[in-house]
Design an enzyme around this catalytic site. Structure first.
Site, PDB file in Angstrom:
ATOM      1  N   GLY A 104      -8.068   8.695  -7.294  1.00 34.08           N
ATOM      2  CA  GLY A 104      -8.208   9.292  -8.628  1.00 34.08           C
ATOM      3  C   GLY A 104      -8.432   8.269  -9.721  1.00 34.08           C
TER       4      GLY A 104
ATOM      5  N   GLY B 168      -4.466   2.945  -5.391  1.00 38.39           N
ATOM      6  CA  GLY B 168      -4.793   2.633  -6.784  1.00 38.39           C
ATOM      7  C   GLY B 168      -4.882   1.139  -7.052  1.00 38.39           C
TER       8      GLY B 168
ATOM      9  N   LEU C 297       4.310   6.933  -6.130  1.00 35.83           N
ATOM     10  CA  LEU C 297       4.383   8.259  -5.501  1.00 35.83           C
ATOM     11  C   LEU C 297       5.554   9.074  -6.035  1.00 35.83           C
ATOM     12  CD1 LEU C 297       3.478   7.041  -1.908  1.00 35.83           C
ATOM     13  CD2 LEU C 297       2.018   8.388  -3.426  1.00 35.83           C
TER      14      LEU C 297
ATOM     15  N   ARG D  15       6.803  -3.208  -6.011  1.00 36.85           N
ATOM     16  CA  ARG D  15       5.536  -3.720  -5.446  1.00 36.85           C
ATOM     17  C   ARG D  15       4.360  -3.405  -6.372  1.00 36.85           C
ATOM     18  NH1 ARG D  15       9.701  -5.425  -3.485  1.00 36.85           N
ATOM     19  NH2 ARG D  15      10.161  -5.321  -1.241  1.00 36.85           N
TER      20      ARG D  15
ATOM     21  N   ARG E  16      -1.228  10.596   2.725  1.00 37.86           N
ATOM     22  CA  ARG E  16      -0.329  11.134   1.677  1.00 37.86           C
ATOM     23  C   ARG E  16      -0.765  12.524   1.220  1.00 37.86           C
ATOM     24  NH1 ARG E  16       2.801   7.362   3.281  1.00 37.86           N
ATOM     25  NH2 ARG E  16       2.451   5.254   2.498  1.00 37.86           N
TER      26      ARG E  16
ATOM     27  N   LEU F 165      -0.612   4.043  -6.475  1.00 34.92           N
ATOM     28  CA  LEU F 165       0.049   5.060  -7.295  1.00 34.92           C
ATOM     29  C   LEU F 165       1.555   5.102  -7.014  1.00 34.92           C
ATOM     30  CD1 LEU F 165      -0.172   7.701  -9.052  1.00 34.92           C
ATOM     31  CD2 LEU F 165      -0.450   8.923  -6.886  1.00 34.92           C
TER      32      LEU F 165
ATOM     33  N   GLU G  44      -8.251   0.335  -6.319  1.00 37.28           N
ATOM     34  CA  GLU G  44      -9.117   0.884  -7.376  1.00 37.28           C
ATOM     35  C   GLU G  44      -9.130  -0.043  -8.596  1.00 37.28           C
ATOM     36  OE1 GLU G  44      -7.241   4.965  -7.225  1.00 37.28           O
ATOM     37  OE2 GLU G  44      -9.339   5.545  -7.204  1.00 37.28           O
TER      38      GLU G  44
ATOM     39  N   ALA H 221       0.917  -1.745  -4.875  1.00 39.34           N
ATOM     40  CA  ALA H 221       1.146  -0.717  -3.841  1.00 39.34           C
ATOM     41  C   ALA H 221       0.516   0.622  -4.195  1.00 39.34           C
ATOM     42  CB  ALA H 221       2.644  -0.542  -3.621  1.00 39.34           C
TER      43      ALA H 221
ATOM     44  N   GLU I 200      -4.550   7.523   1.110  1.00 42.20           N
ATOM     45  CA  GLU I 200      -4.586   8.829   0.450  1.00 42.20           C
ATOM     46  C   GLU I 200      -4.590   9.968   1.465  1.00 42.20           C
ATOM     47  OE1 GLU I 200      -6.028   6.166  -0.647  1.00 42.20           O
ATOM     48  OE2 GLU I 200      -5.857   6.092  -2.829  1.00 42.20           O
TER      49      GLU I 200
HETATM   50  C1  1HE Z   1       6.953   2.485  -4.161  1.00 49.28           C
HETATM   51  C2  1HE Z   1       5.583   2.424  -3.788  1.00 49.28           C
HETATM   52  C3  1HE Z   1       4.716   3.456  -4.239  1.00 49.28           C
HETATM   53  C4  1HE Z   1       6.606   0.741  -2.915  1.00 49.28           C
HETATM   54  N1  1HE Z   1       5.269   4.430  -5.019  1.00 49.28           N
HETATM   55  N2  1HE Z   1       7.426   3.477  -4.927  1.00 49.28           N
HETATM   56  N3  1HE Z   1       0.683   3.940  -1.971  1.00 49.28           N
HETATM   57  C5  1HE Z   1       1.220   3.867  -0.752  1.00 49.28           C
HETATM   58  O1  1HE Z   1       1.210   4.786   0.030  1.00 49.28           O
HETATM   59  C6  1HE Z   1       1.919   2.569  -0.416  1.00 49.28           C
HETATM   60  C7  1HE Z   1       3.402   2.791  -0.199  1.00 49.28           C
HETATM   61  N4  1HE Z   1       4.135   1.529  -0.103  1.00 49.28           N
HETATM   62  C8  1HE Z   1       4.164   0.797   1.031  1.00 49.28           C
HETATM   63  O2  1HE Z   1       3.503   1.078   2.020  1.00 49.28           O
HETATM   64  C9  1HE Z   1       5.065  -0.410   1.011  1.00 49.28           C
HETATM   65  O3  1HE Z   1       6.017  -0.254  -0.020  1.00 49.28           O
HETATM   66  C10 1HE Z   1       4.307  -1.744   0.800  1.00 49.28           C
HETATM   67  C11 1HE Z   1       3.492  -2.078   2.045  1.00 49.28           C
HETATM   68  C12 1HE Z   1       3.405  -1.709  -0.427  1.00 49.28           C
HETATM   69  C13 1HE Z   1       5.335  -2.890   0.540  1.00 49.28           C
HETATM   70  O4  1HE Z   1       6.307  -2.905   1.580  1.00 49.28           O
HETATM   71  P1  1HE Z   1       7.644  -3.732   1.350  1.00 49.28           P
HETATM   72  O5  1HE Z   1       8.432  -3.662   2.634  1.00 49.28           O
HETATM   73  O6  1HE Z   1       7.328  -5.067   0.782  1.00 49.28           O
HETATM   74  O7  1HE Z   1       8.449  -2.950   0.172  1.00 49.28           O
HETATM   75  P2  1HE Z   1       9.256  -1.562   0.252  1.00 49.28           P
HETATM   76  O8  1HE Z   1      10.665  -1.844   0.676  1.00 49.28           O
HETATM   77  O9  1HE Z   1       8.518  -0.528   0.993  1.00 49.28           O
HETATM   78  O10 1HE Z   1       9.247  -1.099  -1.276  1.00 49.28           O
HETATM   79  C14 1HE Z   1      10.037  -1.721  -2.257  1.00 49.28           C
HETATM   80  C15 1HE Z   1      10.364  -0.677  -3.296  1.00 49.28           C
HETATM   81  O11 1HE Z   1       9.144  -0.272  -3.916  1.00 49.28           O
HETATM   82  C16 1HE Z   1      10.962   0.599  -2.700  1.00 49.28           C
HETATM   83  O12 1HE Z   1      11.819   1.161  -3.698  1.00 49.28           O
HETATM   84  P3  1HE Z   1      13.433   0.978  -3.627  1.00 49.28           P
HETATM   85  O13 1HE Z   1      13.923   1.713  -4.824  1.00 49.28           O
HETATM   86  O14 1HE Z   1      13.831   1.581  -2.306  1.00 49.28           O
HETATM   87  O15 1HE Z   1      13.661  -0.515  -3.673  1.00 49.28           O
HETATM   88  C17 1HE Z   1       9.756   1.485  -2.522  1.00 49.28           C
HETATM   89  O16 1HE Z   1      10.101   2.855  -2.527  1.00 49.28           O
HETATM   90  C18 1HE Z   1       8.967   1.125  -3.764  1.00 49.28           C
HETATM   91  N5  1HE Z   1       7.552   1.428  -3.610  1.00 49.28           N
HETATM   92  N6  1HE Z   1       5.412   1.334  -3.010  1.00 49.28           N
HETATM   93  C19 1HE Z   1       6.569   4.418  -5.339  1.00 49.28           C
HETATM   94  N7  1HE Z   1       3.413   3.452  -3.967  1.00 49.28           N
HETATM   95  C20 1HE Z   1      -4.721   7.948  -8.667  1.00 49.28           C
HETATM   96  S1  1HE Z   1      -4.897   8.134  -7.005  1.00 49.28           S
HETATM   97  C21 1HE Z   1      -4.235   6.720  -6.237  1.00 49.28           C
HETATM   98  C22 1HE Z   1      -3.678   7.134  -4.936  1.00 49.28           C
HETATM   99  C23 1HE Z   1      -2.874   6.043  -4.300  1.00 49.28           C
HETATM  100  O17 1HE Z   1      -2.668   4.972  -4.831  1.00 49.28           O
HETATM  101  S2  1HE Z   1      -2.285   6.423  -2.754  1.00 49.28           S
HETATM  102  C24 1HE Z   1      -1.430   4.989  -2.255  1.00 49.28           C
HETATM  103  C25 1HE Z   1       0.031   5.127  -2.483  1.00 49.28           C
END
Ligand code: 1HE
Length: 264
Positions: free
Chosen positions: A146, A115, A72, A32, A141, A70, A118, A68, A138
Site C-alpha cells: 500500500g 513497507g 501490524l 525493528r 499476512r 507496516l 517500499e 520491518a 503481504e
Molecule cells: C513489529 C513488526 C511489525 C517487528 N509490526 N511490530 N511486516 C512483517 O510481516 C515483518 C514482521 N516482523 C518480523 O518478521 C521480525 O520482527 C523481523 C524479521 C523484522 C525482526 O526479527 P527480530 O527477531 O529481530 O525481532 P522481533 O523479536 O520479531 O521483533 C522485535 C519487536 O518488534 C517485537 O515487539 P515486542 O514488543 O515483542 O518487543 C515485534 O512484535 C516488533 N515488530 N516487526 C509490529 N511489522 C502499507 S502496506 C505495507 C505492508 C507491509 O509492510 S507487510 C509486512 C509486515
C-alpha cells in the site's frame, strides 16, 4: 558526523546534517523500525521544506534492521475506508522521497520488508550491506502492498519477481537482491553508511540542476511514449545546458581543469 540536530517532532526519524548532506534515520529500533503512522508522518515532515543548501539525502535505519514494514499492531482495527486513507498517506510521504528536490540514497541492512522495501524503492540509489534481505510477506499476512510497491517495485525487479515474493513469501538475500536489480551497490557489513555518504559527496559535487533533471525528468520521460519522451528530453537537455553551472563545467574540461572520465 556533526552533532545530531534531532527535532522533537520528528523523533521517529532522526535528522542530522553533515555539510550539504541530510541524513535521515528511521529510529524505532525496538520495533525493528516498523512503520506506524507516527514514523511515516515523521518521514514526510523531514522531507518537507528542505534547506536549499542540501544537495543529497541519505536514508538509513537505526538498529539491526532497516525496516520491518507496516506496524501490524495498527492494522487490525482499520476499516476499508481508513485503509484507503492510510495508503494514500503513505503515497504522499513516499512521493516526497521519490520527488525530493535532491537525490535520495537508501542504505539497507538486515530486514527490508514490506513497507520497508517500499520506502527503499522510492529512493534513487540503494546501497545494501551483506546482512540485507528482502521480503514481501503481504500474501502471508492477508494484505497487499500500500506504499507504492506495486508501482515502483515492478519497475526495479519486474512484476513476475514481485508476484513470486508476494505469493510464496520468497525472501531474497543481499546477493539475490543485487542480481535482481533491487540494489545498486552491495558492500561489506557495517560499510553501508560510509558508502552512502561517499556516493552522496559525489552527487553533491554535480551541478544541482543536472541532479534535479536526473531525478525529476528521467523517470517521467521513461514512462512516456518514445516520441513524447524524445521531445521532453530535448527541452530538459536545453534547460540543463543553458545553466551557467553547465557552461562553466564544460569550459573547465576544455581548458584542462576538470577530471577525465575514468573507472574508479
Ligand atoms: C513489529 C513488526 C511489525 C517487528 N509490526 N511490530 N511486516 C512483517 O510481516 C515483518 C514482521 N516482523 C518480523 O518478521 C521480525 O520482527 C523481523 C524479521 C523484522 C525482526 O526479527 P527480530 O527477531 O529481530 O525481532 P522481533 O523479536 O520479531 O521483533 C522485535 C519487536 O518488534 C517485537 O515487539 P515486542 O514488543 O515483542 O518487543 C515485534 O512484535 C516488533 N515488530 N516487526 C509490529 N511489522 C502499507 S502496506 C505495507 C505492508 C507491509 O509492510 S507487510 C509486512 C509486515
Amino acid at each position: 558526523m556533526s552533532p545530531a540536530t534531532a527535532d522533537a517532532t520528528t523523533d521517529l526519524v532522526r535528522v542530522e546534517r553533515e555539510g550539504q548532506i541530510l541524513h535521515l534515520r528511521l529510529n524505532r529500533p525496538d520495533k525493528r523500525n516498523a512503520i506506524n503512522d507516527g514514523l511515516m508522518l515523521a518521514l514526510d515532515r523531514a522531507l518537507t521544506g528542505i534547506d536549499p543548501e542540501v544537495r543529497c539525502i541519505v536514508l538509513s535505519g537505526e538498529g539491526r534492521h532497516f525496516c520491518a514494514g507496516l506496524d501490524l499492531s495498527e492494522l487490525s482495527e482499520r476499516s476499508v475506508y481508513e485503509g484507503v486513507l492510510h495508503s494514500r498517506m503513505w503515497h504522499a510521504a513516499l512521493d516526497k522521497v521519490q520527488y525530493a528536490p535532491v537525490p535520495v540514497i537508501a542504505v539497507l541492512h538486515g530486514a527490508t520488508i514490506g513497507g520497508g522495501l517500499e520506502i527503499a524503492a522510492a529512493a534513487h540509489i540503494r546501497v545494501a550491506e551483506r546482512s540485507a534481505y528482502y521480503g514481501l510477506p503481504e500474501g502471508q499476512r492477508g494484505i497487499f502492498v500500500g506504499g507504492g510497491g506495486s508501482v515502483r517495485l515492478p519497475r526495479l525487479i519486474g512484476a513476475a519477481r514481485m508476484a513470486d515474493m508476494m505469493l510464496t513469501g520468497r525472501v531474497f538475500d543481499a546477493d539475490e537482491g543485487q542480481q535482481a536489480g533491487l540494489t545498486n551497490y552491495l558492500v561489506a557489513e557495517g560499510d553501508g553508511l560510509a558508502k552512502g555518504m561517499a556516493l552522496a559527496q559525489k552527487i553533491c559535487s554535480n551541478a544541482p540542476l543536472s541532479n534535479f533533471a536526473v531525478i525529476q525528468a528521467l523517470p517521467r520521460i521513461a514512462e512516456l511514449p518514445p516520441s513524447e519522451g524524445l521531445f521532453v528530453e530535448s527541452l530538459v537537455a536545453a534547460i540543463a545546458q543553458g545553466d551557467p553551472a553547465a557552461k562553466e563545467r564544460i569550459r573547465a574540461f576544455l581548458e584542462g581543469r576538470a577530471g577525465k572520465v575514468a573507472k574508479s
